[in-house]
Design an enzyme around this catalytic site. Structure first.
Site, PDB file in Angstrom:
ATOM      1  N   CYS A 192       2.751  -1.736   5.027  1.00  0.00           N
ATOM      2  CA  CYS A 192       3.747  -2.102   3.832  1.00  0.00           C
ATOM      3  C   CYS A 192       2.945  -2.755   2.621  1.00  0.00           C
ATOM      4  CB  CYS A 192       4.551  -3.059   4.474  1.00  0.00           C
ATOM      5  SG  CYS A 192       5.241  -2.929   6.097  1.00  0.00           S
ATOM      6  N   ALA A 193       2.275  -1.576   1.985  1.00  0.00           N
ATOM      7  CA  ALA A 193       1.189  -2.062   1.141  1.00  0.00           C
ATOM      8  C   ALA A 193       1.461  -2.175  -0.428  1.00  0.00           C
ATOM      9  CB  ALA A 193       0.127  -1.010   1.059  1.00  0.00           C
ATOM     10  N   CYS A 199       7.033 -13.235   2.684  1.00  0.00           N
ATOM     11  CA  CYS A 199       7.393 -14.450   1.493  1.00  0.00           C
ATOM     12  C   CYS A 199       8.702 -14.918   1.717  1.00  0.00           C
ATOM     13  CB  CYS A 199       6.943 -13.673   0.321  1.00  0.00           C
ATOM     14  SG  CYS A 199       8.036 -12.107  -0.239  1.00  0.00           S
ATOM     15  N   ASP A 241       3.052   3.388   2.234  1.00  0.00           N
ATOM     16  CA  ASP A 241       4.426   3.065   1.574  1.00  0.00           C
ATOM     17  C   ASP A 241       5.409   4.075   1.725  1.00  0.00           C
ATOM     18  OD1 ASP A 241       5.747   0.659  -0.096  1.00  0.00           O
ATOM     19  OD2 ASP A 241       6.465   2.591  -0.848  1.00  0.00           O
ATOM     20  N   ASP A 286       2.221  -7.021   6.211  1.00  0.00           N
ATOM     21  CA  ASP A 286       3.030  -7.717   4.952  1.00  0.00           C
ATOM     22  C   ASP A 286       4.429  -7.269   4.782  1.00  0.00           C
ATOM     23  OD1 ASP A 286       3.313  -9.914   3.262  1.00  0.00           O
ATOM     24  OD2 ASP A 286       3.132  -8.351   1.491  1.00  0.00           O
TER      25      ASP A 286
END
Length: 447
Positions: A260-261, A386, A286, A333
């Protein structure tokens, strides 16, 4: 055109009105800064006002409510004008109240009709005469915390349940402090010492990160406007985010999947560890073509394009293009609620609900399950988010391991030995720990 149109206060009001309609604060700010010629002082005031009003919105609305019968029926720019006046009056000590009121009334006069000017003038003078309502008039303790720190009640309750009352209040109090301007040095091109020298020579004040050995924190000046930034000597990246790639322990000849860049910050960090001559490559996925192009542009700016294969593909469909055991390392990520970014993107706090985290958990688990077969035996898969809610963090890892006994959880390493006394193998960085973004990192080894 009136000079009012170009003042930081009016530009802040214009930005806030748009952000209320779904625009992102950082994008709106960047657009305004690019469109208007402003000195550093005006840029700082504009940025402070936009982020400050968003961060403290529930507090400011509580203060405004006794003086405006139906605040949400106001024209959006008038409402944001009053909230921004309140913010300056209550939070910016260096600006005299008279200056705040006078310019607010001047903006109302120029941008609206005489009735709006009279209305704004009357509200400001009534606030000054009567004083603002006190938080202790709010009986419900969670509602009082919500207004005091401008946080949604559901998030206060969830963080208290997961982390305890003391940690919850430390987190929500820290999130209204300004975000640091943090950079990651591009080791493919430069060193921490060289970047520090280059930025210092440009008049910036820089100090080393206490979290990441590749990190720098700019305490004065704008790093994005420097030649070092344009040349790719560093990229803007939060200190917590810089911890993810080292946890992968990438080797120069590895085949790496960044599932998931976009926009490519961690992709370029991985690529800097690879050697194209040794066969090292990171496949960066992506789902959106425009974001794949962005990954490619970032790889080119950071001088690592020869090690990056930006690919348009949904990570949940990775097995349609890649065989089992194709990769030595995998980074997931994952798409997440972003609640760890509330200091940097303050509007997130008002847009998310607990159900969003539960919905995202399904996507996160689907991505992990899809990419897992493509990892070689003995390989490392790092999962990061995050956000600061366990529904998207610890719960995801627990559910994945329950369904995939071929994986084992390893202790997440950090080069600075952060939280060395923790009992969990995963690493949770909360916004109050180091005043960086909230992040979660888990390392999974395939047996």
């Amino acid at each position: 055109m009136s000079t009012v149109d170009n003042t930081p206060r009016w530009l802040a009001v214009a930005a806030l009105a748009k952000i209320k309609n779904g625009a992102y604060s950082n994008l709106q700010l960047n657009q305004l800064i690019n469109e208007h010629r402003m000195d550093r002082r005006d840029i700082n005031l504009l940025t402070n006002m936009v982020y400050g009003v968003i961060q403290h919105r529930l507090t400011l609305e509580f203060w405004l409510k006794p003086f405006v019968r139906h605040p949400h029926q106001l024209n959006p720019w008038v409402r944001e004008l009053l909230l921004s006046a309140l913010y300056q009056w209550q939070y910016l000590d260096k600006i005299p109240q008279r200056a705040v009121f006078n310019e607010t009334i001047e903006i109302a006069k120029v941008k609206g009709h005489p009735g709006i000017r009279r209305f704004v003038t009357g509200v400001l003078h009534q606030m000054d005469r009567s004083g603002l309502p006190a938080f202790d008039t709010i009986e419900d303790p969670d509602e009082r915390l919500s207004v005091t720190y401008s946080m949604p009640v559901w998030l206060i309750q969830e963080l208290r349940q997961q982390l305890g009352a003391t940690k919850m209040e430390a987190i929500i109090a820290s999130l209204n402090q300004p975000a640091k301007q943090s950079l990651r040095v591009n080791t493919a091109l430069s060193t921490v010492s060289d970047v520090t020298t280059a930025l210092t020579n440009d008049g910036l004040t820089v100090e080393p990160s206490k979290i990441s050995p590749l990190g720098l924190v700019v305490t004065d000046g704008q790093a994005i406007n420097t030649e070092a930034m344009r040349y790719g000597m560093f990229t803007v990246q939060d200190e917590s985010a810089q911890l993810v790639v080292p946890a992968l322990n990438v080797q120069p000849g590895d085949q790496v999947l960044d599932a998931c860049a976009a926009p490519g910050g961690k992709t370029t960090q991985i690529a800097a560890e690879l050697d194209a001559d040794a066969g090292g490559e990171v496949v960066a996925l992506d789902i959106h073509a425009n974001k794949v192009r962005l990954i490619g542009q970032n790889a080119a700016r950071m001088h690592v394009a020869d090690r990056v294969a930006a690919t348009e593909l949904d990570a949940r469909k990775v097995q349609t293009q890649f065989d089992d055991e194709s990769f030595d390392r995998i980074l997931v990520d994952a798409p997440c609620s972003g609640l760890g970014l509330m200091r940097r993107k303050p509007e997130i706090r008002y847009e998310k609900q607990l159900q969003d985290s539960l919905n995202l958990q399904k996507i996160q688990l689907a991505i992990l399950a899809a990419v897992a077969p493509t990892l070689k035996k003995g390989g490392i898969m790092t999962y990061s988010t995050c956000t600061i809610l366990q529904q998207e963090n610890q719960d995801v890892i627990a559910k994945f391991l329950a369904d995939h006994p071929e994986f084992e959880l390893q202790t997440t390493p950090t080069e600075q030995d952060l939280k060395a006394d923790r009992t969990d193998k995963t690493l949770s960085i909360y916004p109050d720990d180091y005043l960086s973004d909230g992040f979660f990192i888990a390392c999974l080894r395939k047996k």
